[in-house]
Design a protein around this motif. Structure first.
Motif, PDB file in Angstrom:
ATOM      1  N   ILE A 131       0.853  -1.181   0.000  1.00  0.00           N
ATOM      2  CA  ILE A 131       0.000   0.000   0.000  1.00  0.00           C
ATOM      3  C   ILE A 131       0.892   1.236   0.000  1.00  0.00           C
ATOM      4  O   ILE A 131       2.115   1.130   0.146  1.00  0.00           O
ATOM      5  CB  ILE A 131      -0.950   0.021   1.223  1.00  0.00           C
ATOM      6  N   THR A 132       0.302   2.402  -0.172  1.00  0.00           N
ATOM      7  CA  THR A 132       1.080   3.640  -0.203  1.00  0.00           C
ATOM      8  C   THR A 132       0.628   4.584   0.912  1.00  0.00           C
ATOM      9  O   THR A 132      -0.492   4.494   1.413  1.00  0.00           O
ATOM     10  CB  THR A 132       0.939   4.352  -1.558  1.00  0.00           C
ATOM     11  N   SER A 133       1.547   5.491   1.267  1.00  0.00           N
ATOM     12  CA  SER A 133       1.260   6.459   2.332  1.00  0.00           C
ATOM     13  C   SER A 133       2.172   7.662   2.174  1.00  0.00           C
ATOM     14  O   SER A 133       3.291   7.543   1.668  1.00  0.00           O
ATOM     15  CB  SER A 133       1.499   5.821   3.712  1.00  0.00           C
ATOM     16  N   ALA A 163      -1.546  -6.229   3.703  1.00  0.00           N
ATOM     17  CA  ALA A 163      -0.423  -5.980   2.798  1.00  0.00           C
ATOM     18  C   ALA A 163       0.886  -6.382   3.468  1.00  0.00           C
ATOM     19  O   ALA A 163       0.961  -6.595   4.684  1.00  0.00           O
ATOM     20  CB  ALA A 163      -0.373  -4.507   2.396  1.00  0.00           C
ATOM     21  N   THR A 166       4.353  -0.935   3.298  1.00  0.00           N
ATOM     22  CA  THR A 166       3.862   0.389   2.926  1.00  0.00           C
ATOM     23  C   THR A 166       4.961   1.108   2.164  1.00  0.00           C
ATOM     24  O   THR A 166       6.089   1.229   2.650  1.00  0.00           O
ATOM     25  CB  THR A 166       3.477   1.219   4.157  1.00  0.00           C
ATOM     26  N   LYS A 230       2.675   2.486 -10.166  1.00  0.00           N
ATOM     27  CA  LYS A 230       1.505   1.649 -10.430  1.00  0.00           C
ATOM     28  C   LYS A 230       1.398   1.251 -11.908  1.00  0.00           C
ATOM     29  O   LYS A 230       0.778   0.231 -12.232  1.00  0.00           O
ATOM     30  CB  LYS A 230       0.243   2.382  -9.980  1.00  0.00           C
ATOM     31  N   LYS A 249       1.287  -5.972  -6.575  1.00  0.00           N
ATOM     32  CA  LYS A 249       0.098  -5.136  -6.455  1.00  0.00           C
ATOM     33  C   LYS A 249       0.419  -3.949  -5.566  1.00  0.00           C
ATOM     34  O   LYS A 249       1.028  -4.110  -4.514  1.00  0.00           O
ATOM     35  CB  LYS A 249      -1.078  -5.934  -5.870  1.00  0.00           C
ATOM     36  N   VAL A 250       0.032  -2.753  -5.996  1.00  0.00           N
ATOM     37  CA  VAL A 250       0.200  -1.530  -5.204  1.00  0.00           C
ATOM     38  C   VAL A 250      -1.166  -0.867  -5.081  1.00  0.00           C
ATOM     39  O   VAL A 250      -1.763  -0.468  -6.094  1.00  0.00           O
ATOM     40  CB  VAL A 250       1.205  -0.564  -5.853  1.00  0.00           C
ATOM     41  N   ASP A 251      -1.657  -0.762  -3.863  1.00  0.00           N
ATOM     42  CA  ASP A 251      -3.027  -0.286  -3.628  1.00  0.00           C
ATOM     43  C   ASP A 251      -3.986  -1.140  -4.469  1.00  0.00           C
ATOM     44  O   ASP A 251      -4.027  -2.347  -4.292  1.00  0.00           O
ATOM     45  CB  ASP A 251      -3.148   1.212  -3.930  1.00  0.00           C
ATOM     46  N   ASP A 252      -4.681  -0.548  -5.417  1.00  0.00           N
ATOM     47  CA  ASP A 252      -5.622  -1.317  -6.238  1.00  0.00           C
ATOM     48  C   ASP A 252      -5.060  -1.660  -7.614  1.00  0.00           C
ATOM     49  O   ASP A 252      -5.786  -2.187  -8.467  1.00  0.00           O
ATOM     50  CB  ASP A 252      -6.930  -0.527  -6.419  1.00  0.00           C
ATOM     51  N   SER A 253      -3.787  -1.364  -7.845  1.00  0.00           N
ATOM     52  CA  SER A 253      -3.193  -1.576  -9.165  1.00  0.00           C
ATOM     53  C   SER A 253      -2.354  -2.850  -9.193  1.00  0.00           C
ATOM     54  O   SER A 253      -1.438  -3.021  -8.382  1.00  0.00           O
ATOM     55  CB  SER A 253      -2.306  -0.384  -9.546  1.00  0.00           C
TER      56      SER A 253
END
Length: 282
Positions: A131-133, A163, A166, A230, A249-253
């Protein structure tokens, strides 16, 4: 029984006590390294010790030599029967009653211990979800300091969302993961954030760049955005303990159709050969 080291003494793990006036405890006033052990031998130990000395210099910890650090980690490894794992070493400013300013006339304190751990071979094949932040850490991320609360918070957020990691960014520009460096591949060119004050210049990161040179893989050290990550053909995270782990996979991508990419695979194979070659010469 494992042997650890604290403040000048090697002891059994259950005999080690840490002074509560150690500034590592009060302020996180210190630096650390994690050195990988493969088949009973160190991997890139010189690079880790060199970086520890640079980090210590950056926050003005004095009174410990490179030779002293090297002697401690070498003896500690030799005293422990460990096949595959890691050695953690921590250098704090010293022991003194709580006060923000640097105390005068105290000696630095070293803590070190070893743990067994397997290589992350399954994740190296399957890849991970990230995921990203927003990156809200301080501006001296090139120092491997003990102040890791933002990293811990973001790793915990990743775990709660199912996940593995981050990936952090400043105003949309990817810096690094909570405990890793980040790479992407687009149109055959590998890219990673420059080694400036916004990231820790990972030892495995440097090994990847060396391998890329050896394999003829084009790369550049240049900023890239979350959107570019992404849209990448491949992505990977690297660290001493996580080696080279694909990000699928990164977030929804979804990256690379959810599978490990070709360049990632080539780098993993070269990394494995380097480890095996190292451990054949003892």
């Amino acid at each position: 029984m494992k042997i650890s080291y604290y403040n000048g003494q090697f002891k059994n793990d259950d005999e080690v006590t840490v002074d509560y006036n150690d500034r590592a405890f009060y302020f996180g006033d210190g630096v650390y390294e994690v050195i990988r052990i493969y088949d009973g031998e160190f991997f890139t130990v010189n690079e880790h010790v060199d970086r520890m000395m640079r980090s210590a210099s950056e926050i003005q910890i004095e009174g410990v030599t490179r030779r002293e650090i090297m002697d401690i980690v070498t003896e500690l490894k030799d005293r422990n029967d460990i096949d595959n794992g890691a050695l953690y070493i921590q250098l704090s400013r010293g022991i003194e009653k709580r006060g923000h300013a640097y105390p005068i006339g105290i000696d630095p304190v070293i803590l070190a211990y070893v743990n067994s751990s397997d290589r992350p071979l399954e994740l190296a094949d399957t890849g991970v979800f990230a995921i990203t932040s927003e990156d809200y850490r301080w501006l001296k991320c090139h120092v491997k300091s003990l102040n890791l609360l933002p990293n811990v918070m973001e790793k915990e957020r990743a775990v709660r969302l199912g996940a593995h990691e981050t990936i952090m960014h400043r105003d949309g520009i990817v810096t690094e993961g909570s405990s890793t460096n980040v790479f992407l591949v687009k149109d055959g060119v590998m890219q990673t954030h420059p080694a400036d004050n916004l990231i820790l210049n990972g030892i495995t990161r440097l090994e990847i760049l060396k391998l890329a040179d050896e394999l003829g893989i084009d790369y550049k050290e240049a900023p890239f955005s979350v959107e570019e990550l992404k849209a990448a053909d491949e992505a990977m995270i690297t660290s001493t303990t996580q080696e080279i782990t694909p990000v699928v996979k990164v977030d929804d991508s979804v990256i690379a159709n959810g599978t490990r990419g070709e360049i990632t695979t080539r780098l993993q194979e070269a990394f494995n050969k380097k480890i095996h070659k190292l451990n054949l010469v003892k």
